[in-house]
Design a protein around this motif. Structure first.
Motif, PDB file in Angstrom:
ATOM      1  N   ARG A  50       0.830  -1.255   0.028  1.00  0.00           N
ATOM      2  CA  ARG A  50      -0.093   0.119  -0.159  1.00  0.00           C
ATOM      3  C   ARG A  50       0.873   1.263   0.036  1.00  0.00           C
ATOM      4  O   ARG A  50       0.587   2.100  -0.739  1.00  0.00           O
ATOM      5  CB  ARG A  50      -0.850  -0.206   1.362  1.00  0.00           C
ATOM      6  CG  ARG A  50      -2.322  -0.286   0.892  1.00  0.00           C
ATOM      7  CD  ARG A  50      -3.315  -0.044   2.143  1.00  0.00           C
ATOM      8  NE  ARG A  50      -2.719  -0.573   3.165  1.00  0.00           N
ATOM      9  CZ  ARG A  50      -3.046  -0.173   4.456  1.00  0.00           C
ATOM     10  NH1 ARG A  50      -3.409   1.427   4.623  1.00  0.00           N
ATOM     11  NH2 ARG A  50      -2.481  -0.590   5.512  1.00  0.00           N
TER      12      ARG A  50
ATOM     13  N   SER B 292      -5.321   1.954  -0.903  1.00  0.00           N
ATOM     14  CA  SER B 292      -6.205   0.762  -0.465  1.00  0.00           C
ATOM     15  C   SER B 292      -7.018   0.371  -1.456  1.00  0.00           C
ATOM     16  O   SER B 292      -7.278  -0.863  -1.632  1.00  0.00           O
ATOM     17  CB  SER B 292      -6.940   1.321   0.748  1.00  0.00           C
ATOM     18  OG  SER B 292      -5.996   1.589   1.784  1.00  0.00           O
ATOM     19  N   ALA B 293      -7.718   1.111  -2.393  1.00  0.00           N
ATOM     20  CA  ALA B 293      -8.659   0.676  -3.302  1.00  0.00           C
ATOM     21  C   ALA B 293      -7.988  -0.243  -4.316  1.00  0.00           C
ATOM     22  O   ALA B 293      -8.627  -1.385  -4.594  1.00  0.00           O
ATOM     23  CB  ALA B 293      -9.303   2.029  -4.076  1.00  0.00           C
TER      24      ALA B 293
ATOM     25  N   ILE C 190      -5.255  -1.995  -3.804  1.00  0.00           N
ATOM     26  CA  ILE C 190      -4.678  -3.206  -3.298  1.00  0.00           C
ATOM     27  C   ILE C 190      -5.958  -4.012  -3.196  1.00  0.00           C
ATOM     28  O   ILE C 190      -5.812  -5.436  -3.291  1.00  0.00           O
ATOM     29  CB  ILE C 190      -4.044  -2.981  -1.710  1.00  0.00           C
ATOM     30  CG1 ILE C 190      -2.687  -2.157  -2.166  1.00  0.00           C
ATOM     31  CG2 ILE C 190      -3.707  -4.275  -1.220  1.00  0.00           C
ATOM     32  CD1 ILE C 190      -1.687  -2.719  -2.939  1.00  0.00           C
ATOM     33  N   THR C 191      -7.052  -3.655  -2.773  1.00  0.00           N
ATOM     34  CA  THR C 191      -8.559  -4.446  -2.745  1.00  0.00           C
ATOM     35  C   THR C 191      -8.628  -5.052  -3.961  1.00  0.00           C
ATOM     36  O   THR C 191      -9.059  -6.235  -4.350  1.00  0.00           O
ATOM     37  CB  THR C 191      -9.452  -3.512  -2.347  1.00  0.00           C
ATOM     38  OG1 THR C 191      -9.074  -2.982  -1.076  1.00  0.00           O
ATOM     39  CG2 THR C 191     -10.711  -4.219  -2.295  1.00  0.00           C
ATOM     40  N   ILE C 192      -8.517  -4.317  -5.154  1.00  0.00           N
ATOM     41  CA  ILE C 192      -8.728  -4.843  -6.338  1.00  0.00           C
ATOM     42  C   ILE C 192      -7.736  -6.238  -6.822  1.00  0.00           C
ATOM     43  O   ILE C 192      -8.017  -7.065  -7.113  1.00  0.00           O
ATOM     44  CB  ILE C 192      -8.995  -3.673  -7.708  1.00  0.00           C
ATOM     45  CG1 ILE C 192      -9.955  -2.884  -7.317  1.00  0.00           C
ATOM     46  CG2 ILE C 192      -8.807  -4.375  -8.990  1.00  0.00           C
ATOM     47  CD1 ILE C 192      -9.768  -1.490  -8.074  1.00  0.00           C
TER      48      ILE C 192
ATOM     49  N   LYS D  80      -6.082  -7.948  -4.587  1.00  0.00           N
ATOM     50  CA  LYS D  80      -6.536  -9.226  -3.717  1.00  0.00           C
ATOM     51  C   LYS D  80      -7.597  -9.788  -4.099  1.00  0.00           C
ATOM     52  O   LYS D  80      -7.849 -11.249  -4.255  1.00  0.00           O
ATOM     53  CB  LYS D  80      -6.693  -8.848  -2.300  1.00  0.00           C
ATOM     54  CG  LYS D  80      -5.536  -8.013  -1.586  1.00  0.00           C
ATOM     55  CD  LYS D  80      -4.202  -8.902  -1.768  1.00  0.00           C
ATOM     56  CE  LYS D  80      -3.069  -7.986  -1.024  1.00  0.00           C
ATOM     57  NZ  LYS D  80      -1.871  -8.837  -1.212  1.00  0.00           N
TER      58      LYS D  80
ATOM     59  N   TYR E  27     -10.815   2.757 -12.548  1.00  0.00           N
ATOM     60  CA  TYR E  27     -11.062   3.544 -11.271  1.00  0.00           C
ATOM     61  C   TYR E  27      -9.968   4.699 -11.036  1.00  0.00           C
ATOM     62  O   TYR E  27     -10.352   5.770 -10.578  1.00  0.00           O
ATOM     63  CB  TYR E  27     -10.595   2.568 -10.118  1.00  0.00           C
ATOM     64  CG  TYR E  27     -10.479   3.102  -8.578  1.00  0.00           C
ATOM     65  CD1 TYR E  27     -11.572   3.415  -7.830  1.00  0.00           C
ATOM     66  CD2 TYR E  27      -9.275   3.611  -8.255  1.00  0.00           C
ATOM     67  CE1 TYR E  27     -11.520   4.086  -6.716  1.00  0.00           C
ATOM     68  CE2 TYR E  27      -8.972   4.109  -6.933  1.00  0.00           C
ATOM     69  CZ  TYR E  27     -10.274   4.463  -6.222  1.00  0.00           C
ATOM     70  OH  TYR E  27      -9.977   5.201  -4.999  1.00  0.00           O
TER      71      TYR E  27
ATOM     72  N   THR F 107     -14.853  -8.477  -8.089  1.00  0.00           N
ATOM     73  CA  THR F 107     -13.458  -8.352  -7.843  1.00  0.00           C
ATOM     74  C   THR F 107     -13.334  -7.532  -6.508  1.00  0.00           C
ATOM     75  O   THR F 107     -12.372  -7.800  -5.739  1.00  0.00           O
ATOM     76  CB  THR F 107     -12.584  -7.699  -8.887  1.00  0.00           C
ATOM     77  OG1 THR F 107     -12.906  -8.641 -10.237  1.00  0.00           O
ATOM     78  CG2 THR F 107     -11.043  -7.711  -8.669  1.00  0.00           C
TER      79      THR F 107
ATOM     80  N   GLY G 131     -11.820  -8.962  -3.092  1.00  0.00           N
ATOM     81  CA  GLY G 131     -10.641  -8.318  -2.325  1.00  0.00           C
ATOM     82  C   GLY G 131     -10.850  -7.765  -1.004  1.00  0.00           C
ATOM     83  O   GLY G 131      -9.838  -7.846  -0.151  1.00  0.00           O
TER      84      GLY G 131
ATOM     85  N   ARG H 271      -8.827  -9.216   2.113  1.00  0.00           N
ATOM     86  CA  ARG H 271      -8.357  -8.202   3.367  1.00  0.00           C
ATOM     87  C   ARG H 271      -8.741  -8.271   4.774  1.00  0.00           C
ATOM     88  O   ARG H 271      -8.169  -8.383   5.638  1.00  0.00           O
ATOM     89  CB  ARG H 271      -7.950  -6.961   2.651  1.00  0.00           C
ATOM     90  CG  ARG H 271      -7.435  -6.752   1.338  1.00  0.00           C
ATOM     91  CD  ARG H 271      -7.159  -5.381   1.031  1.00  0.00           C
ATOM     92  NE  ARG H 271      -6.260  -4.523   1.934  1.00  0.00           N
ATOM     93  CZ  ARG H 271      -6.479  -3.168   2.013  1.00  0.00           C
ATOM     94  NH1 ARG H 271      -7.511  -2.770   1.533  1.00  0.00           N
ATOM     95  NH2 ARG H 271      -5.289  -2.649   2.847  1.00  0.00           N
TER      96      ARG H 271
ATOM     97  N   VAL I 290     -13.801   0.691   2.925  1.00  0.00           N
ATOM     98  CA  VAL I 290     -12.736   1.326   1.987  1.00  0.00           C
ATOM     99  C   VAL I 290     -13.273   0.673   0.802  1.00  0.00           C
ATOM    100  O   VAL I 290     -13.484   1.348  -0.382  1.00  0.00           O
ATOM    101  CB  VAL I 290     -11.541   0.802   2.185  1.00  0.00           C
ATOM    102  CG1 VAL I 290     -10.548   1.013   1.045  1.00  0.00           C
ATOM    103  CG2 VAL I 290     -10.985   1.640   3.538  1.00  0.00           C
TER     104      VAL I 290
ATOM    105  N   THR J  27     -14.711   2.313  -2.644  1.00  0.00           N
ATOM    106  CA  THR J  27     -14.134   2.047  -3.901  1.00  0.00           C
ATOM    107  C   THR J  27     -15.083   1.589  -5.042  1.00  0.00           C
ATOM    108  O   THR J  27     -15.069   2.302  -6.136  1.00  0.00           O
ATOM    109  CB  THR J  27     -13.063   0.853  -3.783  1.00  0.00           C
ATOM    110  OG1 THR J  27     -12.326   1.354  -2.812  1.00  0.00           O
ATOM    111  CG2 THR J  27     -12.259   0.680  -5.165  1.00  0.00           C
TER     112      THR J  27
END
Lengths: 199, 199
Positions: A133, A160-161, A163-165, A167, A192, B164, B168, B172, B184, B188
């Motif tokens: 991140r 964070s957004a 990294i969420t995508i 994962k 995004y 997705t 994610g 997390r 978050v 997003t």
């Protein structure tokens, strides 16, 4: 840029054990991984590994640190001075370039799923998440500072957004066994980024 | 809307076994789950469960189907005629409302991580992923048709992107044990939807 807690030299022996762990994890997955399997890949006895790593969890924590270092070295080499293409190279590294490493992505998801039951592994996974991140955040912050990205965005939120995508894509990759989900996620990240970052 | 392969009546016995499985999974996680633990929650012998489900994997496939049905019933009740708030309610259900169900989210991630080694579970997880995507896709397509969303978006792509982000966030959530990652991810998803869908 954050401190680089992982930035330390490994001895040749440690490097060889990490590479053996990599091969064993890809072949066996995490649940069935034994010190014996790693020792066989390493070509020595389990005692030779235990000399460096007390437990399997210690070894896996070191391995997660090694993966982070390897990735950071790789993105360091790929870094450009342009924040937009730097961010793109990071996302390529985190998504598209994992396409041929299905077995490792599976083993890593097993480790994530076991995090609630293994404190040391959870702590290292949290550090890896934080570190990634921070790498993304610093590229975004650089772009905001230089007027390439809009100045009303919060680099922390964007990191964070993204990294969420990443994962989510890897979790779906494991279940669906279809690399196209990595490409869909790469496009999602672009959409995004365009929506929130374009000046 | 897709066919509803999961839309079938469960007997009271099946319903009770599903609820027992839910409690056992939350308490034991997936790796340590035994038929005995489920039977204890059910208050009967393992034979009583085996009468309905041959193997643990059969039971878990039925349980994944049950979770999908429960979620679909829930979103059906929450559905509104406005595509934008309908999509919002779906995302709330998939993200924010999981906040208090940490143990189940962990058990489900364990199942996803084991998908490569359990064909029947993988197949049901793929069906669940497809079904959820179809639910999201149909809401987006409805919005496009009615001019609420831009007419140049591909509902399939939007649905995959949102799923997705959901996966994610849950991955997390398991590792970081911090419900703020769900919020978050919800933001997003909103930012993504605003970027690509707003007419």
């Amino acid at each position: 840029m954050a401190d680089t807690p992982t930035d330390r030299e490994r001895t040749d022996v440690e490097e060889a054990i990490m590479e053996a762990t990599y091969r064993a994890l890809r072949e066996q997955g995490y649940a069935d991984l034994t010190m014996r399997a790693i020792a066989e890949e390493y070509g020595k006895t389990t005692a030779a590994i235990h000399y460096h790593y007390d437990t399997k969890d210690d070894l896996l924590v070191a391995f997660l640190e090694y993966l982070l270092d390897t990735f950071l070295d790789h993105v360091h080499d790929a870094a450009t001075d342009d924040p937009e293409s730097h961010l793109g190279a990071l996302l390529d590294g985190l998504l598209i370039e994992r396409e041929d490493d299905y077995d490792l992505v599976c083993a890593l998801l097993e480790m994530r799923a076991q995090a609630p039951y293994h404190d040391a592994i959870r702590e290292q996974l949290v550090r890896n998440d934080e570190y990634l991140r921070e790498v993304v955040r610093s590229v975004v912050a650089d772009g905001v500072e230089r007027g390439v990205f809009r100045d009303d965005v919060d680099p922390d939120t964007v990191a964070s957004a993204l990294i969420t995508i990443v994962k989510g894509a890897r979790t779906r990759f494991v279940v669906l066994a279809d690399p196209s989900v990595l490409h869909v996620a790469r496009d999602t990240a672009d959409a995004y980024v365009q929506g929130v970052l374009d000046a």
